[in-house]
Design an enzyme around this catalytic site. Structure first.
Site, short mmCIF file in Angstrom:
data_model
loop_
_atom_site.label_atom_id
_atom_site.label_comp_id
_atom_site.label_asym_id
_atom_site.label_seq_id
_atom_site.Cartn_x
_atom_site.Cartn_y
_atom_site.Cartn_z
N ILE A 169 41.08 18.25 13.02
CA ILE A 169 39.62 18.17 13.08
C ILE A 169 39.14 18.51 11.67
CG2 ILE A 169 37.51 19.08 14.13
CD1 ILE A 169 39.18 19.61 16.66
N HIS A 191 35.52 20.42 10.52
CA HIS A 191 35.22 21.85 10.68
C HIS A 191 36.41 22.64 10.15
CE1 HIS A 191 32.68 24.79 13.16
NE2 HIS A 191 33.51 25.53 12.42
N LEU A 192 36.20 23.32 9.05
CA LEU A 192 37.23 24.11 8.40
C LEU A 192 37.86 25.12 9.35
CD1 LEU A 192 37.90 25.15 5.14
CD2 LEU A 192 36.92 27.13 6.28
N HIS A 193 39.18 25.26 9.29
CA HIS A 193 39.86 26.28 10.09
C HIS A 193 41.15 26.71 9.39
CE1 HIS A 193 40.89 22.23 11.54
NE2 HIS A 193 42.09 22.69 11.82
N GLN A 194 41.37 28.02 9.40
CA GLN A 194 42.54 28.65 8.79
C GLN A 194 43.57 28.90 9.89
OE1 GLN A 194 43.38 29.76 5.71
NE2 GLN A 194 44.82 31.36 6.05
#
Length: 187
Positions: free
Chosen positions: A141, A144-147
């Protein structure tokens, strides 16, 4: 040769599948949902983004483990390993350089806390941390940034993911979420 119950549209169970050999098979048909893209957003808007929708619901339903002022942590619905968490801002932003100072600080602090909690609950030997910036870089995705915070154990990378494209997970996601949420320090 046919047996009882065989009809024009039926095949005897012993005639289905691979020939007998010494290879054990672990079937994971639930992975076809991910492979087929069923949970992928139709477009990159916040209205289609599951990461924007999840915080508006119940934590258990969205697999949310912890919430901060600007960021939250949740389990990956399609984990690489048991306990695979993601830390992400509430705000719909795709690029790391577009985070505010407060979001950057909290994302880092929550990533550290995720590692502490995972060490307490599951005692991993190490971690993989990372962000895939853009679809070409592997972001499922990208909008939407995600770590990713992926706990690792010696021997966890065996033949299954490499040869069988299958990952064996020892615990249901709901159980993992409950254990990690209970161990996460209150804010």
């Amino acid at each position: 040769m046919t047996g009882p119950g065989d009809g024009p549209d039926q095949v005897a169970a012993d005639r289905f599948g691979p020939p007998e050999d010494d290879i054990a098979r672990l079937w994971t048909p639930h992975r076809m949902v991910y492979i087929g893209g069923q949970d992928k957003p139709a477009d990159s808007t916040p209205q289609q983004c599951p990461f924007c929708r999840i915080p508006t619901g119940e934590d258990a339903d969205g697999l949310v483990v912890a919430r901060g002022a600007d960021c939250f942590a949740l389990l990956n619905l399609y984990p690489y390993n048991g306990g695979h968490l993601m830390v992400l801002p509430y705000r719909h932003v795709s690029d790391y350089t577009d985070l505010t100072g407060a979001e950057t600080t909290e994302l880092a602090a929550m990533t550290q806390e995720a590692m502490r909690v995972l060490r307490t609950v599951y005692a991993p030997a190490g971690f993989n941390l990372g962000m895939n910036q853009g679809e070409v870089a592997g972001a499922g995705i990208a909008a939407h940034l995600h770590q990713h915070v992926v706990p690792r154990w010696l021997g966890d990378a065996n033949f299954l993911p490499v040869v069988g494209r299958t990952k064996a997970l020892p615990e249901l996601l709901a159980d993992t979420r409950a254990r990690l949420a209970a161990a996460w320090p209150a804010r």
